[in-house]
Write a protein that holds these residues in place. Structure first.
Motif, short mmCIF file in Angstrom:
data_model
loop_
_atom_site.label_atom_id
_atom_site.label_comp_id
_atom_site.label_asym_id
_atom_site.label_seq_id
_atom_site.Cartn_x
_atom_site.Cartn_y
_atom_site.Cartn_z
N THR A 48 -30.09 28.54 -0.36
CA THR A 48 -29.49 27.20 -0.05
C THR A 48 -30.22 27.05 -1.37
OG1 THR A 48 -30.23 27.35 2.22
CG2 THR A 48 -30.24 25.48 1.19
N ALA A 49 -28.33 26.37 -1.96
CA ALA A 49 -29.32 25.47 -2.99
C ALA A 49 -28.00 23.73 -2.89
CB ALA A 49 -28.58 25.97 -4.82
N ASP A 50 -28.58 23.55 -3.25
CA ASP A 50 -27.40 21.95 -3.53
C ASP A 50 -26.23 21.71 -3.81
OD1 ASP A 50 -29.95 20.20 -2.00
OD2 ASP A 50 -31.07 19.81 -4.08
N ILE A 51 -25.66 22.52 -5.68
CA ILE A 51 -25.16 22.55 -6.06
C ILE A 51 -24.92 24.21 -6.58
CG2 ILE A 51 -24.16 22.49 -9.26
CD1 ILE A 51 -26.38 20.19 -8.55
N LEU A 52 -23.15 24.12 -6.20
CA LEU A 52 -22.78 25.01 -6.90
C LEU A 52 -22.27 25.18 -7.94
CD1 LEU A 52 -21.58 28.14 -6.23
CD2 LEU A 52 -19.77 27.62 -4.83
N TYR A 53 -22.37 25.85 -9.20
CA TYR A 53 -21.86 26.11 -10.29
C TYR A 53 -20.98 26.88 -10.48
CZ TYR A 53 -21.83 25.10 -15.27
OH TYR A 53 -21.18 25.06 -16.66
N VAL A 54 -19.90 26.97 -10.87
CA VAL A 54 -18.97 27.75 -10.98
C VAL A 54 -18.42 27.34 -12.34
CG1 VAL A 54 -16.98 28.72 -10.57
CG2 VAL A 54 -17.65 27.71 -8.48
N ASN A 116 -31.30 22.04 -7.55
CA ASN A 116 -31.35 23.17 -7.18
C ASN A 116 -29.97 23.60 -7.04
OD1 ASN A 116 -31.67 24.74 -5.61
ND2 ASN A 116 -32.13 23.82 -3.61
N VAL A 117 -30.31 24.71 -8.51
CA VAL A 117 -28.29 25.05 -8.28
C VAL A 117 -28.15 26.53 -8.55
CG1 VAL A 117 -28.90 24.97 -11.09
CG2 VAL A 117 -26.09 25.22 -10.22
N THR A 118 -26.64 27.38 -8.06
CA THR A 118 -26.84 28.54 -8.23
C THR A 118 -25.55 28.61 -8.52
OG1 THR A 118 -27.10 30.44 -6.08
CG2 THR A 118 -25.86 28.28 -5.71
N LEU A 139 -19.58 22.31 -8.12
CA LEU A 139 -19.64 21.65 -10.02
C LEU A 139 -19.05 22.12 -11.24
CD1 LEU A 139 -22.62 19.94 -11.77
CD2 LEU A 139 -21.16 21.17 -12.83
N SER A 140 -17.79 21.72 -11.36
CA SER A 140 -17.42 22.34 -12.29
C SER A 140 -17.53 21.46 -13.77
CB SER A 140 -15.77 22.02 -11.86
OG SER A 140 -14.61 22.94 -13.33
#
Length: 171
Positions: A48-54, A116-118, A139-140
């Motif tokens: 569980t992460a607040d941010i999905l960094y692609v 908190n990023v994945t 997030l991009s």
């Protein structure tokens, strides 16, 4: 189609306790002091992460001139490719792709400030619509311009579900 078509010489089995992130394999030829990198992303779909960094790996490959061609004329001396493969190393920045020239600063800032990023790749985004579950922000960063229809639809569905999109990018 430009592809390396190299046989598999090593497989890294990532232990389940590795943290989601962008990793670099560092290769060094001790005889010539030549250094090269192999970037890879470790995903944790259950985190569980607040941010999905692609990481924009589809764009990285579009600009990748390894083998003499990319999707662009400027680094394709005998004409650009119409199709490129992910089965080839990155020719940019000693093999690190656009990580150090693009993503590095944002990743360092996010992690330094305790967000908190994945992490995932463009291809993960296209192939796994559930990737965005348990996330608040997509997030991009840097130069993220190549989207498949699946990627577009998954990001659009995320936005339509009331989630946030953050683009720190061009194109």
């Amino acid at each position: 189609m430009i592809a390396a078509n190299w046989p598999v010489s090593y497989t890294l089995n990532v232990p389940s306790n590795w943290v989601s992130g962008i990793y670099m394999v560092w290769l060094q030829n001790v005889n010539s002091n030549y250094v090269a990198y192999i970037p890879f992303i470790v995903r944790n779909d259950s985190q569980t992460a607040d941010i999905l960094y692609v990481v924009a790996t589809s764009t990285w490959q579009a600009y990748n001139g390894w083998g003499g061609k990319s999707l662009y004329e400027y680094n394709s001396p005998e004409g650009r490719a119409l199709k490129v493969s992910f089965d080839r190393p990155y020719d940019q920045n000693d093999g690190s792709g656009h990580y150090y020239s693009g993503d590095y600063n944002m990743v360092q800032w996010l992690e330094h400030n305790g967000y908190n990023v994945t992490y995932a790749t463009s291809e993960d985004l296209a192939n796994n619509p559930n990737l965005m579950s348990n996330r608040k922000v997509f997030l991009s960063d840097f130069h993220d311009e190549y989207y498949s229809m699946e990627m577009f639809n998954n990001v659009k569905a995320f936005r339509d579900a009331g989630k946030s999109l953050a683009y720190f990018t061009s194109n």
